[in-house]
Scaffold this active site. Structure first.
Site, PDB file in Angstrom:
ATOM      1  N   TYR A 106      -2.097  -1.528  10.380  1.00  0.00           N
ATOM      2  CA  TYR A 106      -2.069  -1.645   8.912  1.00  0.00           C
ATOM      3  C   TYR A 106      -0.759  -1.073   8.361  1.00  0.00           C
ATOM      4  CZ  TYR A 106      -4.037  -1.376   4.122  1.00  0.00           C
ATOM      5  OH  TYR A 106      -4.278  -1.528   2.774  1.00  0.00           O
ATOM      6  N   SER A 151       0.873  -1.175   0.000  1.00  0.00           N
ATOM      7  CA  SER A 151       0.000   0.000   0.000  1.00  0.00           C
ATOM      8  C   SER A 151       0.905   1.219   0.000  1.00  0.00           C
ATOM      9  CB  SER A 151      -0.849  -0.017   1.284  1.00  0.00           C
ATOM     10  OG  SER A 151      -1.443   1.242   1.510  1.00  0.00           O
TER      11      SER A 151
HETATM   12  N1  NAD Z   1      -8.708  -0.791  -1.499  1.00  0.00           N
HETATM   13  C1  NAD Z   1      -7.635  -0.017  -1.289  1.00  0.00           C
HETATM   14  O1  NAD Z   1      -7.693   1.213  -1.332  1.00  0.00           O
HETATM   15  C2  NAD Z   1      -6.295  -0.638  -1.009  1.00  0.00           C
HETATM   16  C3  NAD Z   1      -5.168   0.177  -1.059  1.00  0.00           C
HETATM   17  C4  NAD Z   1      -3.926  -0.370  -0.805  1.00  0.00           C
HETATM   18  C5  NAD Z   1      -3.816  -1.720  -0.511  1.00  0.00           C
HETATM   19  N2  NAD Z   1      -4.934  -2.487  -0.464  1.00  0.00           N
HETATM   20  C6  NAD Z   1      -4.753  -3.913  -0.157  1.00  0.00           C
HETATM   21  O2  NAD Z   1      -5.301  -4.689  -1.186  1.00  0.00           O
HETATM   22  C7  NAD Z   1      -5.674  -5.956  -0.654  1.00  0.00           C
HETATM   23  C8  NAD Z   1      -7.094  -6.297  -1.118  1.00  0.00           C
HETATM   24  O3  NAD Z   1      -7.965  -5.325  -0.575  1.00  0.00           O
HETATM   25  P1  NAD Z   1      -9.358  -4.906  -1.249  1.00  0.00           P
HETATM   26  O4  NAD Z   1      -9.430  -3.436  -1.169  1.00  0.00           O
HETATM   27  O5  NAD Z   1      -9.536  -5.588  -2.553  1.00  0.00           O
HETATM   28  O6  NAD Z   1     -10.367  -5.481  -0.144  1.00  0.00           O
HETATM   29  P2  NAD Z   1     -11.698  -6.381  -0.230  1.00  0.00           P
HETATM   30  O7  NAD Z   1     -12.272  -6.278   1.137  1.00  0.00           O
HETATM   31  O8  NAD Z   1     -12.514  -6.011  -1.410  1.00  0.00           O
HETATM   32  O9  NAD Z   1     -11.109  -7.847  -0.475  1.00  0.00           O
HETATM   33  C9  NAD Z   1     -10.351  -8.512   0.493  1.00  0.00           C
HETATM   34  C10 NAD Z   1     -10.584 -10.005   0.338  1.00  0.00           C
HETATM   35  O10 NAD Z   1      -9.712 -10.664   1.279  1.00  0.00           O
HETATM   36  C11 NAD Z   1     -10.441 -11.720   1.875  1.00  0.00           C
HETATM   37  N3  NAD Z   1      -9.846 -12.048   3.170  1.00  0.00           N
HETATM   38  C12 NAD Z   1      -9.867 -11.293   4.299  1.00  0.00           C
HETATM   39  N4  NAD Z   1      -9.271 -11.952   5.303  1.00  0.00           N
HETATM   40  C13 NAD Z   1      -8.859 -13.149   4.796  1.00  0.00           C
HETATM   41  C14 NAD Z   1      -8.193 -14.277   5.330  1.00  0.00           C
HETATM   42  N5  NAD Z   1      -7.840 -14.330   6.624  1.00  0.00           N
HETATM   43  N6  NAD Z   1      -7.931 -15.325   4.516  1.00  0.00           N
HETATM   44  C15 NAD Z   1      -8.308 -15.302   3.210  1.00  0.00           C
HETATM   45  N7  NAD Z   1      -8.953 -14.268   2.642  1.00  0.00           N
HETATM   46  C16 NAD Z   1      -9.233 -13.206   3.434  1.00  0.00           C
HETATM   47  C17 NAD Z   1     -11.867 -11.203   1.991  1.00  0.00           C
HETATM   48  O11 NAD Z   1     -12.786 -12.282   2.138  1.00  0.00           O
HETATM   49  C18 NAD Z   1     -12.015 -10.443   0.672  1.00  0.00           C
HETATM   50  O12 NAD Z   1     -12.520 -11.284  -0.349  1.00  0.00           O
HETATM   51  C19 NAD Z   1      -5.491  -5.867   0.852  1.00  0.00           C
HETATM   52  O13 NAD Z   1      -4.259  -6.442   1.218  1.00  0.00           O
HETATM   53  C20 NAD Z   1      -5.464  -4.377   1.096  1.00  0.00           C
HETATM   54  O14 NAD Z   1      -4.752  -4.036   2.260  1.00  0.00           O
HETATM   55  C21 NAD Z   1      -6.167  -1.983  -0.713  1.00  0.00           C
END
Ligand code: NAD
Length: 260
Positions: A155, A142
């Site tokens: 985080y 991130s």
């Molecule tokens: N959305 C953003 O702005 C953003 C920015 C930077 C980084 N990220 C990172 O991207 C990644 C995905 O995030 P997203 O925004 O798509 O979120 P999201 O909530 O849409 O998807 C996350 C997925 O991870 C799964 N998950 C959660 N805990 C789990 C576990 N213990 N085992 C297996 N699966 C699990 C959930 O069921 C979900 O399907 C994360 O690591 C997040 O930190 C997101």
């Protein structure tokens, strides 16, 4: 097709960024494992990929369950014949100032991001090394791998930690042609972000619109959210890059929110 017949495991692929990476990888010819807690959602992604005439399988996996990770990776290697790419993407967010954060929440977030990355990495390396075909491991970092924000103590800590893990994998994996890199997205409007908008608004006593404008997009060059496709294209670049020239790196895709 840039990933023809490659086998990719993507954790957290039932939603958001992970789902988009799965769809883009499948379009590029990869056989994709949709690893997630949520089997129903994972199955929907599998069906979407199969309807494109591509191969996918669901894997029920809590990334902090050592046995489930091992069995899940074993099942993918058995069905698809090895592992070429891991995208360690599963993640959660917890919004709280440090003085009000429970120890349980601190440990939960660190475990999903860091223990999950370790367990999936270890299980995949055990297939990549003996196969002798190299591989690509991609961690979902991130902008918070590079700088801090209030209310996100665990985080920010975990996302910085992924850079360290990536660099070790890059060094240890080099002799086997296994590369490791980190993607650092800015804010992407996935369920993870939709949930935190009202939570941040409440914690900071401002409106949802102010959270978006004054916090999430304040430092971008154009006031735009990053998209799931932006991040999937970066993942495709890392996954399909063919040499150790590109390893141990982190790439920020954030509309210029953070520049280095
Ligand atoms: N959305 C953003 O702005 C953003 C920015 C930077 C980084 N990220 C990172 O991207 C990644 C995905 O995030 P997203 O925004 O798509 O979120 P999201 O909530 O849409 O998807 C996350 C997925 O991870 C799964 N998950 C959660 N805990 C789990 C576990 N213990 N085992 C297996 N699966 C699990 C959930 O069921 C979900 O399907 C994360 O690591 C997040 O930190 C997101």
């Amino acid at each position: 097709m840039r990933l023809k017949n490659k086998v990719a495991i993507i954790t957290g692929a039932a939603s958001g960024i992970g789902k988009e990476i799965a769809l883009v990888f499948a379009k590029e010819g990869a056989k994709v494992a949709i690893a997630d807690l949520d089997l129903n959602q994972a199955n929907l992604v599998v069906q979407e990929i199969q309807s494109m005439g591509r191969q996918a399988m669901p894997v029920v996996m809590n990334v902090i369950d050592e046995q489930q990770v091992q069995e899940g990776v074993d099942a993918v290697a058995k069905k698809f014949g090895g592992i070429d790419v891991l995208v360690s993407n599963a993640g959660i967010q917890i919004i709280s100032p440090l003085e009000g954060l429970s120890y349980a929440d601190w440990k939960k977030l660190l475990a999903i991001h860091l223990d999950g990355a370790f367990l999936t990495t270890r299980a995949c390396l055990q297939y990549m090394y003996p196969a002798g075909k190299g591989g690509s491991i991609i961690y979902m970092g991130s902008v918070h791998s590079k700088e801090a924000s209030v209310l996100k103590g665990p985080y920010v800590t975990a996302k910085h930690g992924l850079i360290g893990l990536c660099e070790v994998v890059a060094k240890e994996g080099a002799a086997h042609g296994v590369r490791a890199n980190v993607i650092c997205p800015g804010f992407v409007r996935t369920p993870l972000v939709e949930k935190q908008i009202p939570e941040q608004a409440k914690a900071l006593n401002i409106s949802n619109e102010e959270v978006i404008k004054k916090i999430m997009l304040k430092d971008t060059v154009d006031g735009e959210f990053t998209t799931t496709d932006d991040i999937a294209q970066v993942a495709l670049f890392f996954a399909s890059f063919a040499s150790n020239a590109l390893t141990g790196q982190s790439l920020i895709a954030s509309h210029g929110w953070f520049m280095e």
